[in-house]
Motif scaffolding. Sequence first.
Motif, mmCIF file in Angstrom:
data_model
loop_
_atom_site.group_PDB
_atom_site.id
_atom_site.type_symbol
_atom_site.label_atom_id
_atom_site.label_comp_id
_atom_site.label_asym_id
_atom_site.label_seq_id
_atom_site.Cartn_x
_atom_site.Cartn_y
_atom_site.Cartn_z
ATOM 1 N N HIS A 199 -39.151 30.681 25.623
ATOM 2 C CA HIS A 199 -38.832 31.436 26.830
ATOM 3 C C HIS A 199 -37.757 30.761 27.666
ATOM 4 O O HIS A 199 -37.249 31.377 28.618
ATOM 5 C CB HIS A 199 -40.097 31.637 27.672
ATOM 6 N N GLU A 451 -40.590 31.249 36.552
ATOM 7 C CA GLU A 451 -41.891 31.886 36.342
ATOM 8 C C GLU A 451 -42.506 32.353 37.659
ATOM 9 O O GLU A 451 -43.723 32.450 37.795
ATOM 10 C CB GLU A 451 -42.840 30.922 35.619
ATOM 11 N N ARG A 454 -45.515 30.668 39.406
ATOM 12 C CA ARG A 454 -46.879 30.744 38.862
ATOM 13 C C ARG A 454 -47.266 29.487 38.098
ATOM 14 O O ARG A 454 -48.454 29.216 37.919
ATOM 15 C CB ARG A 454 -47.012 31.958 37.940
ATOM 16 N N ASP A 455 -46.301 28.729 37.622
ATOM 17 C CA ASP A 455 -46.582 27.555 36.805
ATOM 18 C C ASP A 455 -46.898 26.355 37.688
ATOM 19 O O ASP A 455 -46.619 26.341 38.884
ATOM 20 C CB ASP A 455 -45.389 27.235 35.891
#
Length: 666
Positions: A199, A451, A454-455
Amino acid sequence: MTQLGATVTSESIRFAVWSSSARRLWVSIFDDTGAREIDRLELKRDGEGVHALFISSLSEGARYGFRADGDYAPERGLWFDPDKLLTDPYAVEIDRPYQYHWRLAAKRNEGADTAPLMPKAVARALPQPWTAKPPLFQPGGLIYELNVRSFTKLHPDVPEAQRGTIAALAHPAVIEHLKRLGVSAVELMPVTASIDERHLPPLGLHNAWGYNPVTFMALDPRLAPGGLKELRATVAALREAGIGTILDLVFNHTGESDRLGPTLSLRGLDAQAYYRHLPDGRLANDTGTGNTVACDHPIVQQMVLDTLRHFVRHAGVDGFRFDLAPVLGRVDGAFDPDAQLLEAIAGDPALADRMLIAEPWDIGPDGYQLGNFRPPYLEWNDRYRDDVRRFWRGDAGMVGALATRLAGSSDVFGRAGQPVSRSVNFIAAHDGMTLADIVAYEEKHNAANGEENRDGHDDNLSWNNGIEGETDDAEVAKARFGDQCALLATLFASRGTIMLTAGDEFGRTQQGNNNAYAQDNAITWLDWAGRDQALERYAASLSAMRRAFPSLSDTRFLIGKPADTSATPDVAWLTETGAPLDEAEWNDPGRHRLVMMLGHSGGGRLAVLVNGDRRQCVFTLPAREGFEWDPAIEAIAVDLVRPLPGRSVTFMIERRAAKVRAGKGS
């Protein structure tokens, strides 16, 4: 078992690889550029699972890869595809870095030959084994964790062409910095060849940490363009300066990821053997990366042991840190502290005296195993990290927890009567907020990772002195500086091994990013020009003091009794008035002050005065006839007749009084 990999002799090269399921295996030979396949020769069975071939027409430097054929049934852990060029699991060098491409993950018969996309292994004759020497690093010392690339990428004294490489660590300016800090050993974040997660390229990002290996021995050409010789020379230069080298190795997973990941090496050779699978055929994922290496399989155990021996014998490293170490102890999926691999590493003749450090958690069933590894494994102690942060954040009722962490965490490591702490104490590590960001950001700021924040961990036990990220206000800057000093002083006052992450000694920031694995840029590159030199001097003074007073670095648990022939107990816990803490005071949720009184050589004492309150306080230390109290180090000298500043740690040493000393010498 027969020797695997490419064995170079004066007359030939022997290629050997292991697979229990492949029907046919080939070695592909490439030209000197690695661009054109010039031969493909089938390997012959040579023992149980081994396929091998001597090729007399080749010499050192030959570029090669393997191909395997057999059933293709990913749902059963079978991924054979002769169009996939595979890196030798025992490769000691590759000719270029890995780069992710979707074709590497194409299904059989749906993609072209991947040879143009893959690095080629380079057959090398290994240097003469390193003359065996005891490790320089011993428990109780200072580990300095660093990312090779980010550590020197902006270092002004290192030649530009050398910045970001292993060789840069041997530069005199770098070694001088490490010596000034009193570093016992550098711990290099992964330096073996890794690949970006799939990703990241679409986001324009790259894995900056290296925790996504393909094979275990080959160094990443970006970090070690000089190959194994570069690592060996750097280890030697550091050793000459009195500094050991510890390698952070990843044996828990590989960059082949989940069922949608690329086929690069182990998957294409024998995924059923090299990776753990669930009963329904799916890849086990105790690592959060999509796959889990089957460390209870004999061939994997052999490969891990051979890798460790390789770096000891041919590079001379002092030891290893094992990422997500419970995976190494999983037997049929469950963690066993007496697992065969863990015991084999600790008992191997070539490894038995090396430093072995476990990161004692993974995300699999019962994955949190802090304190459950057997000696001699040291363990990263996140309980230490969290309790120390909670105390300095101002949480209620943390005095007892702080004392336990200062004393070596006997609640974690003193089980079964163990007298010595195996704790690796740290405030911050590569994974999480930096020391400076702990006191400047209440929440993570990971938007740059692509992200949507969120990570990364949500509960950082951090706090904000002022406006997040802002440092213009003088009072805010002063408060943050003081809190960093307090955190550093606590670390250096703690029993057990201690670890400092590179740059935390001079205030590095990642702008609140607590998962900067994909930031190969100024977010993670150390800003040497803008470093806080006052904080750096303070850290160096703390380290010098720790070395001067062995009672700080001793790894034996503090028990409140004399540790030697003197009558002085190894520790006494006191209030700010100099009186022993009673039960009510230990349990007082509003208490934020503590004195740790340590026995010192010659019958004297060392006092660690901890004021976790923002209010100033006068500390009174118990007096003894013939002794007097002095500041332990000039950098933090504070006399006892004026209030100590809030949020501080101060060190005082009890010495023979001047008149007593003079009389003794007359």
